[in-house]
Write a protein that holds these residues in place. Sequence first.
Motif, PDB file in Angstrom:
ATOM      1  N   GLY A 107      76.012 124.049   1.148  1.00  0.00           N
ATOM      2  CA  GLY A 107      76.657 125.170   0.464  1.00  0.00           C
ATOM      3  C   GLY A 107      76.604 126.442   1.292  1.00  0.00           C
ATOM      4  N   GLU A 108      75.454 126.696   1.916  1.00  0.00           N
ATOM      5  CA  GLU A 108      75.303 127.900   2.731  1.00  0.00           C
ATOM      6  C   GLU A 108      76.231 127.839   3.949  1.00  0.00           C
ATOM      7  OE1 GLU A 108      73.937 131.670   3.207  1.00  0.00           O
ATOM      8  OE2 GLU A 108      73.496 130.314   1.538  1.00  0.00           O
ATOM      9  N   GLN A 109      76.363 126.658   4.545  1.00  0.00           N
ATOM     10  CA  GLN A 109      77.222 126.531   5.722  1.00  0.00           C
ATOM     11  C   GLN A 109      78.704 126.644   5.354  1.00  0.00           C
ATOM     12  OE1 GLN A 109      75.823 123.664   8.858  1.00  0.00           O
ATOM     13  NE2 GLN A 109      74.296 123.136   7.305  1.00  0.00           N
ATOM     14  N   LEU A 110      79.073 126.137   4.192  1.00  0.00           N
ATOM     15  CA  LEU A 110      80.452 126.306   3.737  1.00  0.00           C
ATOM     16  C   LEU A 110      80.743 127.785   3.465  1.00  0.00           C
ATOM     17  CD1 LEU A 110      80.871 123.252   1.338  1.00  0.00           C
ATOM     18  CD2 LEU A 110      81.701 123.472   3.668  1.00  0.00           C
ATOM     19  N   TYR A 111      79.765 128.472   2.884  1.00  0.00           N
ATOM     20  CA  TYR A 111      79.938 129.911   2.628  1.00  0.00           C
ATOM     21  C   TYR A 111      80.112 130.672   3.946  1.00  0.00           C
ATOM     22  CZ  TYR A 111      78.848 134.747   1.667  1.00  0.00           C
ATOM     23  OH  TYR A 111      78.893 136.119   1.628  1.00  0.00           O
ATOM     24  N   GLU A 112      79.292 130.339   4.939  1.00  0.00           N
ATOM     25  CA  GLU A 112      79.387 131.028   6.232  1.00  0.00           C
ATOM     26  C   GLU A 112      80.756 130.810   6.874  1.00  0.00           C
ATOM     27  OE1 GLU A 112      76.084 129.500   8.413  1.00  0.00           O
ATOM     28  OE2 GLU A 112      74.629 130.794   7.410  1.00  0.00           O
ATOM     29  N   THR A 113      81.295 129.608   6.720  1.00  0.00           N
ATOM     30  CA  THR A 113      82.622 129.314   7.256  1.00  0.00           C
ATOM     31  C   THR A 113      83.670 130.235   6.642  1.00  0.00           C
ATOM     32  OG1 THR A 113      82.058 126.996   7.656  1.00  0.00           O
ATOM     33  CG2 THR A 113      84.400 127.520   7.459  1.00  0.00           C
ATOM     34  N   MET A 114      83.602 130.395   5.325  1.00  0.00           N
ATOM     35  CA  MET A 114      84.573 131.248   4.637  1.00  0.00           C
ATOM     36  C   MET A 114      84.331 132.731   4.940  1.00  0.00           C
ATOM     37  SD  MET A 114      86.663 129.310   2.875  1.00  0.00           S
ATOM     38  CE  MET A 114      87.264 130.031   1.342  1.00  0.00           C
ATOM     39  N   ALA A 115      83.060 133.142   4.974  1.00  0.00           N
ATOM     40  CA  ALA A 115      82.736 134.550   5.212  1.00  0.00           C
ATOM     41  C   ALA A 115      83.208 134.995   6.591  1.00  0.00           C
ATOM     42  CB  ALA A 115      81.233 134.765   5.071  1.00  0.00           C
ATOM     43  N   GLU A 116      83.173 134.083   7.555  1.00  0.00           N
ATOM     44  CA  GLU A 116      83.631 134.402   8.913  1.00  0.00           C
ATOM     45  C   GLU A 116      85.101 134.803   8.915  1.00  0.00           C
ATOM     46  OE1 GLU A 116      83.192 134.808  13.067  1.00  0.00           O
ATOM     47  OE2 GLU A 116      81.676 134.522  11.494  1.00  0.00           O
ATOM     48  N   HIS A 117      85.833 134.365   7.890  1.00  0.00           N
ATOM     49  CA  HIS A 117      87.264 134.689   7.803  1.00  0.00           C
ATOM     50  C   HIS A 117      87.572 135.572   6.593  1.00  0.00           C
ATOM     51  CE1 HIS A 117      88.458 132.155  11.171  1.00  0.00           C
ATOM     52  NE2 HIS A 117      87.566 131.298  10.749  1.00  0.00           N
ATOM     53  N   GLY A 118      86.566 136.348   6.166  1.00  0.00           N
ATOM     54  CA  GLY A 118      86.811 137.410   5.207  1.00  0.00           C
ATOM     55  C   GLY A 118      86.641 137.053   3.742  1.00  0.00           C
ATOM     56  N   VAL A 119      86.204 135.834   3.422  1.00  0.00           N
ATOM     57  CA  VAL A 119      85.992 135.450   2.020  1.00  0.00           C
ATOM     58  C   VAL A 119      84.486 135.474   1.751  1.00  0.00           C
ATOM     59  CG1 VAL A 119      86.371 133.708   0.239  1.00  0.00           C
ATOM     60  CG2 VAL A 119      88.034 133.996   2.096  1.00  0.00           C
ATOM     61  N   SER A 120      84.004 136.503   1.054  1.00  0.00           N
ATOM     62  CA  SER A 120      82.563 136.692   0.883  1.00  0.00           C
ATOM     63  C   SER A 120      82.092 136.491  -0.556  1.00  0.00           C
ATOM     64  CB  SER A 120      82.166 138.086   1.369  1.00  0.00           C
ATOM     65  OG  SER A 120      82.903 139.085   0.676  1.00  0.00           O
ATOM     66  N   ASP A 121      82.970 136.034  -1.422  1.00  0.00           N
ATOM     67  CA  ASP A 121      82.619 135.782  -2.825  1.00  0.00           C
ATOM     68  C   ASP A 121      81.994 134.384  -2.924  1.00  0.00           C
ATOM     69  OD1 ASP A 121      82.623 135.021  -5.526  1.00  0.00           O
ATOM     70  OD2 ASP A 121      84.315 136.326  -5.980  1.00  0.00           O
ATOM     71  N   ARG A 122      80.674 134.321  -3.096  1.00  0.00           N
ATOM     72  CA  ARG A 122      79.971 133.037  -3.107  1.00  0.00           C
ATOM     73  C   ARG A 122      80.477 132.119  -4.233  1.00  0.00           C
ATOM     74  NH1 ARG A 122      75.435 132.423   0.054  1.00  0.00           N
ATOM     75  NH2 ARG A 122      74.805 134.299   1.182  1.00  0.00           N
ATOM     76  N   GLN A 123      80.723 132.702  -5.397  1.00  0.00           N
ATOM     77  CA  GLN A 123      81.190 131.901  -6.524  1.00  0.00           C
ATOM     78  C   GLN A 123      82.544 131.273  -6.219  1.00  0.00           C
ATOM     79  OE1 GLN A 123      79.492 131.110  -9.231  1.00  0.00           O
ATOM     80  NE2 GLN A 123      81.186 129.895 -10.078  1.00  0.00           N
ATOM     81  N   LEU A 124      83.426 132.054  -5.604  1.00  0.00           N
ATOM     82  CA  LEU A 124      84.741 131.558  -5.238  1.00  0.00           C
ATOM     83  C   LEU A 124      84.634 130.417  -4.225  1.00  0.00           C
ATOM     84  CD1 LEU A 124      87.843 131.788  -5.320  1.00  0.00           C
ATOM     85  CD2 LEU A 124      87.674 133.503  -3.503  1.00  0.00           C
ATOM     86  N   VAL A 125      83.753 130.580  -3.240  1.00  0.00           N
ATOM     87  CA  VAL A 125      83.571 129.535  -2.227  1.00  0.00           C
ATOM     88  C   VAL A 125      83.057 128.261  -2.870  1.00  0.00           C
ATOM     89  CG1 VAL A 125      82.267 128.875  -0.167  1.00  0.00           C
ATOM     90  CG2 VAL A 125      83.213 131.183  -0.350  1.00  0.00           C
ATOM     91  N   GLN A 126      82.088 128.399  -3.789  1.00  0.00           N
ATOM     92  CA  GLN A 126      81.538 127.223  -4.457  1.00  0.00           C
ATOM     93  C   GLN A 126      82.608 126.516  -5.297  1.00  0.00           C
ATOM     94  OE1 GLN A 126      77.718 127.684  -6.297  1.00  0.00           O
ATOM     95  NE2 GLN A 126      78.025 125.972  -7.711  1.00  0.00           N
ATOM     96  N   GLU A 127      83.418 127.293  -5.991  1.00  0.00           N
ATOM     97  CA  GLU A 127      84.478 126.703  -6.815  1.00  0.00           C
ATOM     98  C   GLU A 127      85.510 125.985  -5.946  1.00  0.00           C
ATOM     99  OE1 GLU A 127      86.022 129.937  -9.068  1.00  0.00           O
ATOM    100  OE2 GLU A 127      84.250 130.068 -10.391  1.00  0.00           O
ATOM    101  N   LYS A 128      85.862 126.593  -4.813  1.00  0.00           N
ATOM    102  CA  LYS A 128      86.852 125.996  -3.924  1.00  0.00           C
ATOM    103  C   LYS A 128      86.312 124.707  -3.299  1.00  0.00           C
ATOM    104  CE  LYS A 128      90.181 127.372  -0.367  1.00  0.00           C
ATOM    105  NZ  LYS A 128      91.347 127.115  -1.201  1.00  0.00           N
ATOM    106  N   ALA A 129      85.042 124.758  -2.873  1.00  0.00           N
ATOM    107  CA  ALA A 129      84.420 123.566  -2.288  1.00  0.00           C
ATOM    108  C   ALA A 129      84.318 122.451  -3.321  1.00  0.00           C
ATOM    109  CB  ALA A 129      83.045 123.921  -1.735  1.00  0.00           C
ATOM    110  N   THR A 130      83.930 122.799  -4.537  1.00  0.00           N
ATOM    111  CA  THR A 130      83.811 121.799  -5.603  1.00  0.00           C
ATOM    112  C   THR A 130      85.162 121.155  -5.894  1.00  0.00           C
ATOM    113  OG1 THR A 130      81.931 122.962  -6.585  1.00  0.00           O
ATOM    114  CG2 THR A 130      83.148 121.440  -8.014  1.00  0.00           C
ATOM    115  N   ALA A 131      86.212 121.972  -5.920  1.00  0.00           N
ATOM    116  CA  ALA A 131      87.555 121.439  -6.157  1.00  0.00           C
ATOM    117  C   ALA A 131      87.960 120.455  -5.051  1.00  0.00           C
ATOM    118  CB  ALA A 131      88.569 122.580  -6.243  1.00  0.00           C
TER     119      ALA A 131
END
Length: 260
Positions: A107-131
């Motif tokens: 989860g942390e590594q998926l978040y870092e991937t998104m944050a590197e490209h401007g997506v810093s909302d952890r909840q959003l990243v988790q929801e997108k990954a889960t989907a």
Amino acid sequence: MQQPLLEFKNVEISYDGEPMVRGINLTMQPGEILGIVGESGSGKSTLIKAAMGLLGPDGLVNRGEIVYKGKPVLDLDDEALRMLRGPEMGMIFQNCGSALCPIRTIGEQLYETMAEHGVSDRQLVQEKATALFNKIHLRDAERILNSYPFELSGGMNQRVGIVMAMLLEPELLFADEPTSALDVTVQAQVVREMMTMREAFGTGIVVVTHNIGVVSFMADTVAVMCKGKLVEYGKAREVIDHPQQDYTRQLIAAMPRIKR
């Protein structure tokens, strides 16, 4: 006329000054699956590494052009190329487990991937990954996201690699021998999951493999490479059902078959 997604124009690539890939011409359309097949050392992985800017200090494209959506990739500076990787072009490695950090959760590594490209909302990243995990029929996303890579099987880490590559919904996905380290049952699952990404997002996929069975199942178009050269190229069914070159026929003859 539709603009090609990816083009290799008379590409030559060398390592330490020695040509390894010569005179490659390929054109790929949006949403197409291109299979690049050949034995080890034929130059397959070198081609996609060049397109991603991952040849390393010893590798050089010393002739030709690689063009993504009309942009000459080789002319881009490091920052422009970095911005292409992720939002535009994703990569699934041969062994995704070894490409992941062993001391950080998935989860942390998926978040870092998104944050590197401007997506810093952890909840959003988790929801997108889960989907995305749900799309490839993995219902225990919460457990996976809270796990470390060493706690997951090789097949599960490959699935994590697919999700990581698709988080930003790139138009082009490179898959470098994505099933070679897996057992046959898991290979089939991973191949189907990559096909699901194409169906869901219209993603173009370049799959590099020595397994012509994978290419036969997945690809719209097949490029056969031998010793750094393109020896056969065309629609998948034409190449596989009516190969014109002895080398292609040998590859097809070597494909495992199960007798009933």
